[in-house]
Enzyme design. Structure first.
Site, PDB file in Angstrom:
ATOM      1  N   HIS A 307       0.854  -1.191   0.000  1.00  0.00           N
ATOM      2  CA  HIS A 307       0.000   0.000   0.000  1.00  0.00           C
ATOM      3  C   HIS A 307       0.882   1.231   0.000  1.00  0.00           C
ATOM      4  CE1 HIS A 307      -3.134   2.860   1.091  1.00  0.00           C
ATOM      5  NE2 HIS A 307      -3.964   1.949   0.628  1.00  0.00           N
ATOM      6  N   ASP A 365      -7.957  -5.474   0.266  1.00  0.00           N
ATOM      7  CA  ASP A 365      -8.479  -6.331  -0.795  1.00  0.00           C
ATOM      8  C   ASP A 365      -8.074  -7.788  -0.658  1.00  0.00           C
ATOM      9  OD1 ASP A 365      -9.887  -4.380  -2.189  1.00  0.00           O
ATOM     10  OD2 ASP A 365      -8.050  -3.608  -3.069  1.00  0.00           O
TER      11      ASP A 365
HETATM   12  N1  CMC Z   1       4.083  -7.695  -4.837  1.00  0.00           N
HETATM   13  C1  CMC Z   1       5.418  -7.630  -5.053  1.00  0.00           C
HETATM   14  N2  CMC Z   1       6.149  -6.507  -4.954  1.00  0.00           N
HETATM   15  C2  CMC Z   1       5.497  -5.375  -4.629  1.00  0.00           C
HETATM   16  C3  CMC Z   1       4.117  -5.352  -4.372  1.00  0.00           C
HETATM   17  C4  CMC Z   1       3.409  -6.571  -4.495  1.00  0.00           C
HETATM   18  N3  CMC Z   1       2.092  -6.591  -4.275  1.00  0.00           N
HETATM   19  N4  CMC Z   1       3.734  -4.091  -4.071  1.00  0.00           N
HETATM   20  C5  CMC Z   1       4.846  -3.333  -4.123  1.00  0.00           C
HETATM   21  N5  CMC Z   1       5.913  -4.113  -4.450  1.00  0.00           N
HETATM   22  C6  CMC Z   1       7.308  -3.669  -4.569  1.00  0.00           C
HETATM   23  C7  CMC Z   1       7.517  -2.898  -5.852  1.00  0.00           C
HETATM   24  O1  CMC Z   1       7.978  -3.760  -6.899  1.00  0.00           O
HETATM   25  C8  CMC Z   1       8.552  -1.886  -5.442  1.00  0.00           C
HETATM   26  O2  CMC Z   1       9.807  -2.536  -5.429  1.00  0.00           O
HETATM   27  P1  CMC Z   1      11.155  -1.684  -5.783  1.00  0.00           P
HETATM   28  O3  CMC Z   1      11.269  -0.628  -4.737  1.00  0.00           O
HETATM   29  O4  CMC Z   1      12.240  -2.710  -5.724  1.00  0.00           O
HETATM   30  O5  CMC Z   1      10.940  -1.120  -7.154  1.00  0.00           O
HETATM   31  C9  CMC Z   1       8.218  -1.569  -3.995  1.00  0.00           C
HETATM   32  O6  CMC Z   1       7.516  -2.726  -3.514  1.00  0.00           O
HETATM   33  C10 CMC Z   1       7.316  -0.335  -3.838  1.00  0.00           C
HETATM   34  O7  CMC Z   1       6.183  -0.522  -4.689  1.00  0.00           O
HETATM   35  P2  CMC Z   1       5.531   0.653  -5.509  1.00  0.00           P
HETATM   36  O8  CMC Z   1       4.764   0.067  -6.659  1.00  0.00           O
HETATM   37  O9  CMC Z   1       6.541   1.704  -5.822  1.00  0.00           O
HETATM   38  O10 CMC Z   1       4.539   1.232  -4.414  1.00  0.00           O
HETATM   39  P3  CMC Z   1       3.292   2.150  -4.675  1.00  0.00           P
HETATM   40  O11 CMC Z   1       3.048   2.869  -3.422  1.00  0.00           O
HETATM   41  O12 CMC Z   1       3.489   2.987  -5.904  1.00  0.00           O
HETATM   42  O13 CMC Z   1       2.112   1.126  -5.009  1.00  0.00           O
HETATM   43  C11 CMC Z   1       0.415  -0.482  -4.684  1.00  0.00           C
HETATM   44  C12 CMC Z   1       1.203   0.663  -4.047  1.00  0.00           C
HETATM   45  C13 CMC Z   1      -0.789  -0.807  -3.811  1.00  0.00           C
HETATM   46  C14 CMC Z   1      -0.139  -0.033  -6.048  1.00  0.00           C
HETATM   47  C15 CMC Z   1       1.327  -1.722  -4.848  1.00  0.00           C
HETATM   48  O14 CMC Z   1       1.756  -2.171  -3.579  1.00  0.00           O
HETATM   49  C16 CMC Z   1       0.627  -2.871  -5.604  1.00  0.00           C
HETATM   50  O15 CMC Z   1       0.659  -2.897  -6.833  1.00  0.00           O
HETATM   51  N6  CMC Z   1      -0.016  -3.824  -4.857  1.00  0.00           N
HETATM   52  C17 CMC Z   1      -0.790  -4.865  -5.481  1.00  0.00           C
HETATM   53  C18 CMC Z   1      -2.136  -4.326  -5.886  1.00  0.00           C
HETATM   54  C19 CMC Z   1      -3.060  -4.123  -4.702  1.00  0.00           C
HETATM   55  O16 CMC Z   1      -3.192  -4.974  -3.835  1.00  0.00           O
HETATM   56  N7  CMC Z   1      -3.762  -2.960  -4.698  1.00  0.00           N
HETATM   57  C20 CMC Z   1      -4.759  -2.649  -3.675  1.00  0.00           C
HETATM   58  C21 CMC Z   1      -4.353  -1.508  -2.812  1.00  0.00           C
HETATM   59  S1  CMC Z   1      -5.415  -1.385  -1.356  1.00  0.00           S
HETATM   60  C22 CMC Z   1      -6.944  -0.891  -1.951  1.00  0.00           C
HETATM   61  C23 CMC Z   1      -6.951   0.545  -2.250  1.00  0.00           C
HETATM   62  O17 CMC Z   1      -6.944   1.347  -1.311  1.00  0.00           O
HETATM   63  O18 CMC Z   1      -6.944   0.864  -3.445  1.00  0.00           O
END
Ligand code: CMC
Length: 430
Positions: A307, A365
């Site tokens: 998140h 989720d």
């Molecule tokens: N599985 C594997 N690696 C992950 C995941 C995951 N679910 N989420 C983040 N990472 C890694 C990502 O690859 C990155 O690694 P690095 O720093 O080496 O590049 C690091 O963690 C930070 O991730 P980010 O994508 O830069 O983080 P963000 O804040 O931009 O994205 C997120 C947050 C929720 C979009 C992301 O964690 C994700 O894609 N999660 C899976 C989708 C999900 O469950 N979404 C629902 C969110 S909760 C409901 C809502 O409020 O919308």
């Protein structure tokens, strides 16, 4: 709000004071609104990871502590003791209602559950297998064509009616989309039922036989809606605010929010979690999928994990995890293999160095889809359920934005990286 200031010195020695603004909780923010005028530079923050786009007094999240509060009330307390409509009143009006205020509010929402009959004909135009989120977004957008009679955004009463219509009619629109997918006749709302009972009967009743409402299911949905009701400046809410900031019709702004919610990085993750669990299929495959999630060359991510704000347990996930076990038990479906698989996957991921180091925890989720599945709601409707719960957050934020004297059209700037100025070359000279 402003006490101190940061002093910013440009390479040429020009100084600017950036006032520091303090809220009631959370980090201070630097007011950079005069930065460009005084220094000629923009700030750069793709994805707004360190940018506050507005001030708001609706919802607060402390991502380090795993704390979520609506109007100051911790979500755990509301989940334990409140109802979705009471929480909706709180989000819209800022205070918990009295007995009479709640009764009035519930009665108003009941009176707005029907759709203009003409709107039902929209559903005849969709393919039988259209995704319900596509239908929800389109039909909510069309409310701007049907309910423009009481829509003077400067009129507080009109803002109330807009919020009531969204909250009351979303379950009816969602049910119509579901019935189209099932090939069953549309079921009209029944105003003798409460919000979630009514939703269940519109989803699952058929004209051919009586339908008995499952109280366990109605209570579970009510609780899930409380947990989904608001989440400060998330992607869909920011979209509603941004679209609304141009003065656009608020129903269209909510339709834009629904589209933003549909993405798998946001609300679409609940559907994606179930698809992922089904793909994993068995506890023996967990290691392989956790490895895939860690592999930089593999786009696979563990859906329902991670998140932007929570770097600790998402408090909503903690509540849902507890309730999943209880509800599956009460429904007599405690042996759900997907729930066991989810628990096993969570255990592996939480012990894994990659997830520990990046502070990736289960989010809202991860478990919500398992409950929706156990209640008989099809996977394609999971994000629609999220949208119904979040709809009150969207309207509360739209109302706050419209009434805020600091609101200006949302118009970010950019770091341009395209070609420098050049001259047009006639086609025969290229
Ligand atoms: N599985 C594997 N690696 C992950 C995941 C995951 N679910 N989420 C983040 N990472 C890694 C990502 O690859 C990155 O690694 P690095 O720093 O080496 O590049 C690091 O963690 C930070 O991730 P980010 O994508 O830069 O983080 P963000 O804040 O931009 O994205 C997120 C947050 C929720 C979009 C992301 O964690 C994700 O894609 N999660 C899976 C989708 C999900 O469950 N979404 C629902 C969110 S909760 C409901 C809502 O409020 O919308």
């Amino acid at each position: 709000m402003s006490q101190d200031a940061y002093r910013l010195k440009s390479p040429s020695g020009k100084e600017t004071e950036l006032p520091v603004l303090s809220g009631t909780a959370g980090p201070d923010v630097l007011d950079i609104s005069k930065l460009y005028a005084q220094q000629g530079v923009f700030t750069y923050d793709p994805g707004f990871a360190a940018t506050g786009s507005c001030s708001s007094n609706i919802t607060f999240i402390d991502g380090e502590e795993g704390l979520l509060m609506y109007r100051g009330y911790p979500v755990e307390q509301l989940a334990k003791s409140s109802s979705f409509l009471e929480v909706s009143y709180l989000l819209l009006h800022g205070e918990l209602p009295t007995v009479d205020e709640l009764a009035d509010f519930e009665s108003t929402i009941r009176r707005h559950t029907m759709l203009n009959e003409g709107m039902l004909s929209f559903f005849k135009g969709f393919r039988y297998d259209a995704h319900p989120m596509a239908m929800l977004s389109a039909v909510v957008g069309s409310m701007s064509a049907y309910y423009h009679d009481k829509l003077d955004a400067s009129n507080p009463q009109h803002r109330d009616i807009f919020a009531h219509r969204i909250l009351a009619k979303l379950p009816t629109i969602a049910a119509a989309a579901y019935k189209l997918n099932c090939g069953q006749p549309f079921i009209y709302p029944r105003n003798d039922l409460n919000y979630c009972e009514n939703l269940l009967q519109m989803f699952f009743a058929v004209p051919a036989e009586p339908y008995e409402i499952d109280q366990v299911a109605a209570e579970a949905i009510d609780l899930l809606f409380i947990l989904h009701a608001d989440h400060e400046q998330n992607c869909s809410t920011s979209t509603v605010r941004m679209a609304g900031s141009s003065g656009a019709n608020p129903y269209s702004a909510v339709a834009a929010g629904i589209s933003a919610l549909w993405g798998p990085a946001h609300g679409g993750a609940n559907e994606a979690v179930l698809a992922m669990l089904e793909e994993i299929g068995d506890v023996s495959q967990i290691g392989k999928y956790v490895d895939k999630a860690k592999d930089k060359n593999d786009p696979f991510r563990l859906m329902g994990f991670g998140h932007r704000v929570y770097k600790n347990f998402d408090p909503r996930a903690t509540i849902i995890r507890k309730m999943a076990h209880k509800i599956l038990g009460r429904l007599g479906r405690v042996d759900t293999p997907l729930y066991d698989l989810a628990l096993a996957l969570e255990e592996v991921a939480l012990k894994d160095e990659y997830f520990i180091e990046k502070r990736l925890y289960p989010n809202v989720d991860f478990y919500s889809g398992i409950i929706y599945r156990a209640l008989g709601i099809p996977t394609s409707m999971f994000t629609v359920m999220f949208a119904i719960g979040r709809s009150v957050g969207w309207t509360a934020h739209w109302r706050e934005m419209i009434g805020d004297s600091e609101t200006r059209i949302s118009r970010p700037r950019q770091l341009y990286t395209g070609p420098a100025k050049r001259d047009y070359v006639p086609i025969d000279k290229r």
